[in-house]
Design a protein around this motif. Structure first.
Motif, mmCIF file in Angstrom:
data_model
loop_
_atom_site.group_PDB
_atom_site.id
_atom_site.type_symbol
_atom_site.label_atom_id
_atom_site.label_comp_id
_atom_site.label_asym_id
_atom_site.label_seq_id
_atom_site.Cartn_x
_atom_site.Cartn_y
_atom_site.Cartn_z
ATOM 1 N N ARG A 227 0.805 -1.229 0.140
ATOM 2 C CA ARG A 227 -0.093 -0.102 -0.076
ATOM 3 C C ARG A 227 0.996 1.566 -0.205
ATOM 4 N N ASP A 228 1.911 1.480 0.819
ATOM 5 C CA ASP A 228 2.892 2.270 0.360
ATOM 6 C C ASP A 228 4.283 1.779 1.020
ATOM 7 N N PRO A 229 5.299 1.714 0.034
ATOM 8 C CA PRO A 229 6.888 1.757 0.309
ATOM 9 C C PRO A 229 7.120 2.080 1.233
ATOM 10 N N SER A 230 7.665 1.817 2.121
ATOM 11 C CA SER A 230 8.924 2.735 2.928
ATOM 12 C C SER A 230 9.588 2.897 2.572
ATOM 13 N N GLY A 231 9.873 3.495 1.432
ATOM 14 C CA GLY A 231 11.285 3.431 0.660
ATOM 15 C C GLY A 231 10.636 5.519 0.374
ATOM 16 N N HIS A 232 9.083 5.367 0.086
ATOM 17 C CA HIS A 232 8.760 6.905 0.276
ATOM 18 C C HIS A 232 8.689 7.983 0.660
ATOM 19 N N GLN A 233 8.942 9.230 0.858
ATOM 20 C CA GLN A 233 9.173 9.911 1.442
ATOM 21 C C GLN A 233 8.003 10.607 1.844
ATOM 22 N N ALA A 234 7.837 10.448 2.963
ATOM 23 C CA ALA A 234 6.174 11.320 3.427
ATOM 24 C C ALA A 234 5.528 12.194 3.260
ATOM 25 N N ARG A 235 4.415 12.304 2.522
ATOM 26 C CA ARG A 235 3.624 13.641 1.786
ATOM 27 C C ARG A 235 2.321 14.002 2.780
ATOM 28 N N LEU A 236 1.963 15.007 3.390
ATOM 29 C CA LEU A 236 0.683 14.919 3.174
ATOM 30 C C LEU A 236 0.416 16.668 2.258
ATOM 31 N N PRO A 237 -0.734 16.724 1.760
ATOM 32 C CA PRO A 237 -1.331 17.788 0.688
ATOM 33 C C PRO A 237 -2.665 18.160 2.070
ATOM 34 N N VAL A 238 -2.577 19.122 2.186
ATOM 35 C CA VAL A 238 -3.498 20.036 2.978
ATOM 36 C C VAL A 238 -5.034 20.010 2.413
ATOM 37 N N GLN A 239 -6.341 18.831 2.571
ATOM 38 C CA GLN A 239 -6.816 19.325 1.376
ATOM 39 C C GLN A 239 -8.135 20.663 2.744
ATOM 40 N N TYR A 240 -8.001 20.528 3.999
ATOM 41 C CA TYR A 240 -8.794 21.267 4.424
ATOM 42 C C TYR A 240 -8.539 21.923 5.818
ATOM 43 N N VAL A 241 -9.170 22.891 6.771
ATOM 44 C CA VAL A 241 -8.007 23.886 7.193
ATOM 45 C C VAL A 241 -9.435 23.729 8.617
ATOM 46 N N ILE A 242 -9.296 22.972 9.513
ATOM 47 C CA ILE A 242 -10.554 22.586 10.333
ATOM 48 C C ILE A 242 -10.185 23.723 11.876
ATOM 49 N N ARG A 243 -11.039 24.567 11.728
ATOM 50 C CA ARG A 243 -11.149 25.442 13.207
ATOM 51 C C ARG A 243 -12.448 25.426 13.902
ATOM 52 N N PRO A 244 -12.752 24.365 14.839
ATOM 53 C CA PRO A 244 -14.202 24.780 14.808
ATOM 54 C C PRO A 244 -14.615 25.720 15.890
ATOM 55 N N HIS A 249 -12.775 23.532 22.159
ATOM 56 C CA HIS A 249 -11.585 23.497 21.643
ATOM 57 C C HIS A 249 -11.138 25.176 21.182
ATOM 58 N N PRO A 250 -11.145 26.521 21.978
ATOM 59 C CA PRO A 250 -11.351 27.433 21.573
ATOM 60 C C PRO A 250 -10.152 27.835 20.220
#
Length: 440
Positions: A227-244, A249-250
């Motif tokens: 599912r995800d080869p360990s050799g791949h560098q980590a990547r997280l595209p930001v999809q949404y900013v959550i501010r409830p 949680h002020p």
């Protein structure tokens, strides 16, 4: 030629694993019948579906079910006897779950095969034993190579029509395996079958005792899935900013998205692109529960130690392992639309969750997938189904990996800014080195 003897000897696969695979074959090679046979013999067909197919088969004067009707869903497909659209089938055995992309075989639907195969980890390419390797077969293998599909099955079909002769199978297998090796495909597994009779599809064939390898289903159940080869560098595209902004949680500010590659840990130093700001992961929430780490393809919310300007389209990467920012992108694209793509065209480029303006600066060459990925220099334009190398200039810098290193963060779409039509699917980097075995 790869086999799965050692893999099957390791025991049953984990039933939680999921294999995405695609099928491709020239017109009348029996692809729809093979898919129908897989579903029928693995008992993955609902009773009402089977009853409808049996009734339709009787109406056509057939005594046995026409298994191709299980997959040819469009009326035009049934009338013409060919596959036109990409159809996704979901089924499971006691050993593994599957998502099957049944792709069209006709040349005019090459773009549909690219779509269906883009996320596949395995491709099944059919060959009619009577015809052998034809131009469309070479095109399908070349597309699998371009899309970096890690496993390819060569299913030599209609063996019953050539007397189940081993020499016929061997000749086709040797020829196509040599061609696939030249294109840099890492693994080819050749299997002689008769989809109509059921030989070596789900059950071993008594008519081909000279073949000692796996059936098609056995191979699908045992081929390694990563599912995800360990050799791949980590990547997280930001999809949404959550501010409830609740009393509980002020000050909560989380950045949600699906991890595209690798893993992230609480306390890890990360860099935000394209700004280049460096911070630390303060917390990771998965389904509302704090976790110490998370990996692809999980969807998570990340909280950062510093208050930074982060928005949709930003990319979170480990500090020290960031891709270079660039406004010039050389890529291989498959043109999907009837509208031609020309030098000077203004487009939108969508990469992960980020969309920027871009201009087509150059069309160095078109790729002839039917003739060993031969290069045809300087095409005037790209038409539907064309595969070519393009040079793009973007209005804003992008952090894009090479497609050979990450299929998720190395791919993109070109979109018409006027009406939002998808024009082309792209893979960052040049298609191949001069030796055809190189990478992006």
């Amino acid at each position: 030629m790869g086999t799965t003897t050692e893999q099957t000897a390791e025991g049953p696969a984990d039933t939680t694993t999921l294999l995405r695979f695609a099928t491709a074959g020239s017109v009348d090679d029996g692809k729809s019948t093979l898919v129908g046979r897989l579903l029928y013999d693995s008992k993955s067909v609902l009773a009402d579906q089977l009853e409808a197919v049996e009734q339709a088969s009787r109406n056509r004067g057939r005594d046995t079910p026409d298994l191709a009707l299980l997959t040819d869903g469009l009326r035009a497909e049934r009338e013409q006897g060919i596959t036109i659209d990409v159809a996704y089938r979901y089924f499971a055995t006691s050993r593994r779950r599957f998502i099957l992309a049944d792709s069209p075989g006709h040349e005019q639907y090459t773009r549909n095969m690219v779509t269906g195969t883009s996320t596949a980890e395995l491709a099944v390419v059919l060959v009619d034993a009577r015809k052998g390797v034809v131009e469309q077969t070479r095109r399908h293998v070349a597309i699998a190579a371009l899309l970096r599909v890690p496993h390819v099955v060569l299913a030599v079909n209609k063996m019953d029509l050539v007397g189940y002769e081993e020499s016929v199978f061997a000749r086709i297998a040797v020829k196509l395996t040599a061609y696939a090796t030249e294109l840099g495909l890492p693994e080819i597994t050749a299997i002689p079958i008769s989809a109509l009779a059921g030989d070596n599809v789900v059950e071993p064939s008594a008519n081909m005792d000279w073949y000692g390898g796996p059936t098609v289903l056995e191979h699908l159940e045992s081929v390694p899935v990563s599912r995800d080869p360990s050799g791949h560098q980590a990547r997280l595209p930001v999809q949404y900013v959550i501010r409830p902004q609740t009393a509980e949680h002020p000050d909560y500010r989380g950045y949600a998205g699906q991890i595209a590659a690798g893993s992230f840990r609480v306390g890890e130093s990360v860099t935000l692109l394209p700004s280049g700001n460096v911070t630390t992961i303060a917390a990771i929430d998965a389904l509302g529960v704090p976790v110490p780490c998370a990996s692809a393809p999980e969807s998570v919310t990340v909280l950062l130690a510093d208050a930074l300007d982060v928005s949709r389209g930003d990319l979170l990467v480990p500090t020290g392992a960031a891709p270079e920012l660039t406004r010039r992108i050389e890529a291989t694209v498959c043109h999907l639309h009837e509208r031609p793509l020309v030098v000077g065209a203004h487009v939108l480029l969508k990469h992960t969750t980020r969309t920027v303006k871009a201009v087509v600066k150059d069309l160095p060459y078109r790729i002839d997938t039917a003739h060993g990925l031969a290069r045809r220099p300087r095409p005037e334009s790209l038409m539907a189904n064309d595969i070519a190398t393009v040079v793009l200039h973007t209005s804003e810098p992008l952090a894009m990996d090479g497609y050979a290193h990450s299929r998720r963060t190395g791919s993109f779409l070109l979109i018409d800014p006027a009406d939002g039509t998808t024009l082309a699917a792209g893979m960052a980097g040049a298609a191949f080195t001069d030796g055809c075995g190189g990478g992006l």
